[in-house]
Design a protein around this motif. Structure first.
Motif, PDB file in Angstrom:
ATOM      1  N   ARG A   1      74.787 -94.859  45.228  1.00 59.25           N
ATOM      2  CA  ARG A   1      74.585 -94.914  46.678  1.00 59.25           C
ATOM      3  C   ARG A   1      75.849 -95.449  47.340  1.00 59.25           C
ATOM      4  O   ARG A   1      76.664 -96.112  46.689  1.00 59.25           O
ATOM      5  N   PRO A   2      76.042 -95.169  48.620  1.00 62.24           N
ATOM      6  CA  PRO A   2      77.236 -95.686  49.307  1.00 62.24           C
ATOM      7  C   PRO A   2      77.288 -97.213  49.253  1.00 62.24           C
ATOM      8  O   PRO A   2      76.265 -97.889  49.320  1.00 62.24           O
TER       9      PRO A   2
ATOM     10  N   TRP B   1      80.317 -90.035  49.258  1.00 58.06           N
ATOM     11  CA  TRP B   1      80.901 -91.366  49.468  1.00 58.06           C
ATOM     12  C   TRP B   1      82.051 -91.667  48.510  1.00 58.06           C
ATOM     13  O   TRP B   1      82.676 -92.715  48.604  1.00 58.06           O
ATOM     14  N   HIS B   2      82.377 -90.735  47.624  1.00 59.42           N
ATOM     15  CA  HIS B   2      83.560 -90.893  46.769  1.00 59.42           C
ATOM     16  C   HIS B   2      84.693 -89.943  47.162  1.00 59.42           C
ATOM     17  O   HIS B   2      85.708 -89.881  46.461  1.00 59.42           O
TER      18      HIS B   2
ATOM     19  N   GLU C   1      71.196 -88.573  60.953  1.00 59.52           N
ATOM     20  CA  GLU C   1      72.415 -88.418  61.758  1.00 59.52           C
ATOM     21  C   GLU C   1      73.523 -89.327  61.236  1.00 59.52           C
ATOM     22  O   GLU C   1      74.686 -88.929  61.172  1.00 59.52           O
ATOM     23  N   GLU C   2      73.171 -90.522  60.828  1.00 58.62           N
ATOM     24  CA  GLU C   2      74.174 -91.441  60.280  1.00 58.62           C
ATOM     25  C   GLU C   2      74.721 -90.918  58.962  1.00 58.62           C
ATOM     26  O   GLU C   2      75.937 -90.950  58.714  1.00 58.62           O
ATOM     27  N   GLY C   3      73.822 -90.408  58.110  1.00 58.15           N
ATOM     28  CA  GLY C   3      74.261 -89.876  56.830  1.00 58.15           C
ATOM     29  C   GLY C   3      75.151 -88.664  56.986  1.00 58.15           C
ATOM     30  O   GLY C   3      76.172 -88.535  56.299  1.00 58.15           O
ATOM     31  N   LEU C   4      74.788 -87.758  57.896  1.00 55.82           N
ATOM     32  CA  LEU C   4      75.601 -86.562  58.117  1.00 55.82           C
ATOM     33  C   LEU C   4      76.958 -86.917  58.715  1.00 55.82           C
ATOM     34  O   LEU C   4      77.969 -86.286  58.394  1.00 55.82           O
TER      35      LEU C   4
ATOM     36  N   GLY D   1      78.624 -89.653  58.084  1.00 52.54           N
ATOM     37  CA  GLY D   1      79.416 -90.149  56.955  1.00 52.54           C
ATOM     38  C   GLY D   1      79.896 -89.018  56.061  1.00 52.54           C
ATOM     39  O   GLY D   1      81.045 -89.027  55.594  1.00 52.54           O
ATOM     40  N   TRP D   2      79.031 -88.039  55.828  1.00 55.21           N
ATOM     41  CA  TRP D   2      79.418 -86.869  55.028  1.00 55.21           C
ATOM     42  C   TRP D   2      80.551 -86.103  55.703  1.00 55.21           C
ATOM     43  O   TRP D   2      81.538 -85.735  55.048  1.00 55.21           O
ATOM     44  N   ARG D   3      80.452 -85.881  57.013  1.00 54.50           N
ATOM     45  CA  ARG D   3      81.507 -85.145  57.710  1.00 54.50           C
ATOM     46  C   ARG D   3      82.835 -85.889  57.672  1.00 54.50           C
ATOM     47  O   ARG D   3      83.891 -85.278  57.460  1.00 54.50           O
ATOM     48  N   ARG D   4      82.808 -87.193  57.866  1.00 56.27           N
ATOM     49  CA  ARG D   4      84.062 -87.972  57.806  1.00 56.27           C
ATOM     50  C   ARG D   4      84.707 -87.839  56.431  1.00 56.27           C
ATOM     51  O   ARG D   4      85.925 -87.660  56.314  1.00 56.27           O
ATOM     52  N   ALA D   5      83.893 -87.930  55.387  1.00 54.82           N
ATOM     53  CA  ALA D   5      84.421 -87.820  54.023  1.00 54.82           C
ATOM     54  C   ALA D   5      84.966 -86.418  53.763  1.00 54.82           C
ATOM     55  O   ALA D   5      86.033 -86.254  53.147  1.00 54.82           O
TER      56      ALA D   5
END
Length: 316
Positions: free
Chosen positions: A140-141, A178-179, A208-211, A213-217
């Motif tokens: 997990r993150p 998250w990696h 929305e928060e998870g997506l 974070g995924w987009r930033r990564a």
């Protein structure tokens, strides 16, 4: 052009494709611990009992029967790690018998004393184009594993990774989103090694928060020009396969990487735990309607042909 079926489908909804990532296995003859006797407690789709059966080229052909599959790429399926070259030898034999898979992503540990020898042995098989070797990751993150043995910061892992360039191998990167910041550092340190991120970076958290974070990564790793993307495997542990939710993932991922660096893959039979093969292909085709026919051709087969150095489909 010739398909793996030896025939051409002219149906209106038949999609022409190269499957850039799938698996086959024979559990009767060969040993896959996770499918035979060592349950994977944290498997990303939860219960995978339905996968514990033989899945051979004829099974793949049956699943893919409604589409024009030109060629396929077999990705290592966690064959017995005490015999890392055994799977390559067996898949090569399947190619001789059935005419596919047409390229192999094999396995080699990067941190073991025999890493260089295993890479050299894999290079002795003409179908091998790259390596997938999963680094140690957090479930997990925010879970601290950075720098631990087997992670992407481990000096031994990086020394083993350096061997890919010597053989002209690409690297199939399979980590949760998250990696991806750490993976971007690896890509930057090895700019001549082509890397392809598996399974759309695993956007498992659809909040929305998870997506976000995924987009930033994804944006971080997409800045590295040697990194490409397999648009595949949208299955969720506790959710049904939902076209509208997955459309958002596909369109965001393609926009971030650019369609010139994206390739389609089914991840069958694993993805079959959530969606039927034909339905998956048709759904992704619908998602890409904003793109031109030429761009869709690059996505569905041209980019995989280039990345994995496959024969020109027009000559088949």
């Amino acid at each position: 052009m010739r398909t793996i079926h030896g025939r051409w489908r002219d149906a209106e909804d038949a999609v022409t494709l190269v499957d850039a990532h799938h698996h086959i296995w024979d559990l009767t003859r060969n040993y896959y611990p996770w499918l035979r006797d060592v349950p994977e407690e944290h498997f990303f789709l939860g219960d995978y009992e339905a996968l514990k059966r033989d899945y051979l080229p004829d099974d793949y052909r049956r699943d893919a029967r409604d589409h024009n599959v030109l060629m396929t790429v077999h990705c290592e399926a966690e064959w017995d790690r005490t015999d890392q070259v055994g799977e390559t030898r067996w898949v090569t034999a399947m190619n001789r018998q059935y005419g596919f898979p047409n390229a192999i992503v094999a396995h080699a540990w990067f941190t073991t004393p025999d890493s260089a020898e295993v890479l050299a042995a894999q290079a002795g098989f003409p179908l091998v184009r790259g390596i997938r070797s999963k680094p140690v990751t957090a479930r997990r993150p925010g879970s601290p594993v950075a720098g631990a043995p087997g992670t992407m910061q481990d000096e031994a892992w990086l020394r083993g990774f350096a061997g890919l360039e010597r053989h002209g191998f690409s690297y199939d990167l399979r980590v949760p989103y998250w990696h991806l910041h750490e993976a971007a550092e690896v890509a930057r340190a090895f700019p001549r090694t082509r890397i392809v991120l598996n399974h759309t970076g695993f956007p498992w958290d659809r909040s929305e928060e998870g997506l976000a974070g995924w987009r930033r990564a994804m944006e971080t790793i997409a800045r590295e020009p040697n990194v490409h993307l397999k648009v595949s495997e949208f299955g969720l542990r506790d959710g049904l396969w939902d076209e509208e939710s997955n459309r958002r993932i596909v369109l965001d991922a393609v926009a971030i990487f650019g369609i010139a660096r994206c390739m389609f893959a089914t991840n069958f039979p694993v993805a079959g735990l959530r969606v039927e093969y034909g339905a998956l292909v048709r759904a992704v085709k619908r998602m890409l309607t904003p793109y031109s026919a030429a761009e869709q051709d690059r996505f569905f087969f041209g980019n995989a042909v280039d990345f994995y150095r496959l024969p020109d489909p027009a000559t088949r």
